[in-house]
Write an enzyme that holds these catalytic residues in place. Structure first.
Site, short mmCIF file in Angstrom:
data_model
loop_
_atom_site.label_atom_id
_atom_site.label_comp_id
_atom_site.label_asym_id
_atom_site.label_seq_id
_atom_site.Cartn_x
_atom_site.Cartn_y
_atom_site.Cartn_z
N ASP A 160 0.84 -1.20 0.00
CA ASP A 160 0.00 0.00 0.00
C ASP A 160 0.88 1.26 0.00
O ASP A 160 2.11 1.17 0.12
CB ASP A 160 -0.91 -0.05 1.23
CG ASP A 160 -2.28 0.55 0.95
OD1 ASP A 160 -2.38 1.38 0.03
OD2 ASP A 160 -3.24 0.20 1.66
N ASP A 221 -10.93 2.78 -2.67
CA ASP A 221 -11.35 1.51 -2.06
C ASP A 221 -12.81 1.20 -2.36
O ASP A 221 -13.69 2.05 -2.21
CB ASP A 221 -11.21 1.59 -0.54
CG ASP A 221 -9.77 1.67 -0.11
OD1 ASP A 221 -8.87 1.70 -0.97
OD2 ASP A 221 -9.54 1.72 1.12
C1 GLA Z 1 -6.01 1.30 1.90
C2 GLA Z 1 -6.17 0.34 0.73
C3 GLA Z 1 -7.20 -0.72 1.07
C4 GLA Z 1 -6.78 -1.45 2.34
C5 GLA Z 1 -6.58 -0.46 3.46
C6 GLA Z 1 -5.98 -1.12 4.70
O1 GLA Z 1 -7.14 2.08 2.09
O2 GLA Z 1 -6.53 1.01 -0.44
O3 GLA Z 1 -7.35 -1.63 0.00
O4 GLA Z 1 -5.61 -2.17 2.09
O5 GLA Z 1 -5.71 0.59 3.08
O6 GLA Z 1 -5.77 -0.23 5.73
#
Ligand code: GLA
Length: 430
Positions: A160, A221
């Site tokens: 990430d 997300d």
């Molecule tokens: C980000 C990513 C998500 C997930 C969260 C975890 O928002 O885009 O897919 O991995 O972090 O904290």
């Protein structure tokens, strides 16, 4: 948000002394599996939520269900931990440590368990100083972390991009990829830098991206709602000319996980996400509780014909080709090729919620862009959501009509047929 986009050349210049090249041979087809984030987020209280907390038990339970419910045999083979698996501190040697209460036997044990089920093991970390949920990130620890993941027999690593500079992170992603390669263990590399750059008005450098990562998150997300699925889908259609050419075997655009089987999508909306993700040649990573998926949604997820379209060997990402009265027509070329014509997977995706199924009548050439002119008189059409799979035939000069339920999708495969006018439904070569 997208005005003032600048090309991320700064990062490129800074990394020219680093060897580019992802040579892990992985992800020749869109990866399939299961991932914890959307459904289980950062639930860490195992006393209150024993079946849902991010723990060894959860991943073992999902691995078991992947096998017993038929997902593994259908091709879903990764079991991926997302955020919130870590202890807040590294050990004295700087090594990452899994939360000892929730992962009492450590990660190698869990990897062994998942491998013993014929599945692969995925993990999550962050290129910056912390993960998005605030656990220790990898900054300054790339080498030891790459080594640790290899020691734990990890097969897939999602990195990430929280708590990191969105320009500098490109160098760091490339460097970490190099270090993963150096461990000698092939680990599928899932990157998130495009989403962080796009959110900051920077166009990612796709040439570096596809030489570095096996897949990458392009946008925000996913959440458990049809509107979230629609927002991501819209990002993909609005930006398709820019992003579509960069997806292909070994390096995929990733619109985020499938949320079928949770609380938010109706059956029709589940068909819609599955059809669009399939046309997009997207990784199919489920984020749901496999124990509570209804038989009808499970039927969608295990639909062999649809999985075969997603996994088509050409690996071409499809496009939104036309919208008629709020019915979007998405098209993806796939095999088989008949003479010079490819088969086409075509989804009719309804953006209508006004009630009553809505019929569209399209011309094969003008509306669907089918061009089976030279040798052939038509197409054999298979309704991919119809489990009886009884094909029917349409002539090149004819119309095709389909009726889509509100917020749902219909999904077909158009196979070019040689020298047919109308052979009826007795065709045996399906
Ligand atoms: C980000 C990513 C998500 C997930 C969260 C975890 O928002 O885009 O897919 O991995 O972090 O904290």
């Amino acid at each position: 948000m997208k005005c003032g986009l600048i090309i991320a050349t700064v990062g490129f210049l800074a990394i020219t002394n680093v060897t580019l090249g992802l040579d892990n041979g992985l992800a020749r087809k869109p990866p399939m599996g299961w991932m914890s984030w959307e459904r289980f987020r950062c639930i860490t209280d195992c006393d209150k939520y024993p079946d849902e907390c991010i723990s060894e038990q959860l991943f073992k339970r999902m691995a078991d269900l992947m096998v017993s419910e038929g997902y593994r045999d259908a091709g879903y083979d990764y079991v991926n931990i997302d955020d919130c698996w870590l202890s807040m501190n590294r050990d004295d040697n700087g090594k990452l440590v899994a939360d000892p209460t929730r992962f009492p036997n450590g990660m190698k044990h869990l990897a062994d368990y998942i491998h013993s089920k014929g599945l692969k093991f995925g993990m999550y970390q962050d290129i910056g100083t912390k993960t998005c949920a605030g656990y220790p990130g990898m900054k300054d620890y790339f080498e030891i972390d790459a080594q640790t993941f290899a020691e734990w027999d990890v097969d897939f690593i999602k990195i990430d991009g929280c708590y990191a500079d969105e320009i500098q992170m490109v160098n760091d992603y490339v460097l970490f990829g190099e270090l993963m390669n150096k461990t000698g263990r092939p680990m599928l590399y899932s990157c998130s830098w495009p989403v962080y750059q796009e959110y900051n008005g920077i166009i990612p450098n796709y040439e570096i991206l596809k030489k570095t990562c096996n897949m990458w998150r392009n946008w925000g997300d996913i959440e458990d709602s049809h509107s979230s699925v629609e927002t991501i889908t819209r990002y993909f259609s609005d930006n398709q000319e820019r992003i579509q050419p960069h997806s292909g075997p070994g390096h995929w655009n990733d619109p985020d996980t499938l949320v079928l089987g949770n609380y938010g999508l109706s059956y029709e909306q589940s068909k819609s996400q599955l059809a669009v993700w399939t046309v997009l040649a997207a990784p199919l990573l489920l984020s749901n509780d496999l124990a509570t998926v209804t038989p009808e949604i499970r039927g969608l997820l295990l639909n062999k014909e649809i999985i075969a379209v997603n996994q088509d060997a050409l690996g071409i990402q499809g496009l939104l080709v036309k919208t008629i009265n709020k019915i979007e027509i998405w098209k993806r070329p796939i095999l088989p090729r008949v003479k010079d014509e490819l088969t086409q997977a075509i989804a009719f995706v309804s953006r209508r919620a006004d009630g009553a199924p809505y019929a569209v009548r399209v011309k094969l050439i003008d509306d669907l862009g089918l061009s089976n002119k030279t040798y052939i008189n038509g197409y054999k059409v298979i309704d991919l959501f119809d489990v009886t799979r009884k094909p029917f035939f349409v002539r090149m000069d004819g119309h095709f009509e389909t009726r889509i339920n509100p917020t749902g999708a219909n999904f077909y495969k158009f196979v070019p047929k040689l020298n047919i006018i109308l052979r009826g439904v007795t065709d045996t070569d399906y």
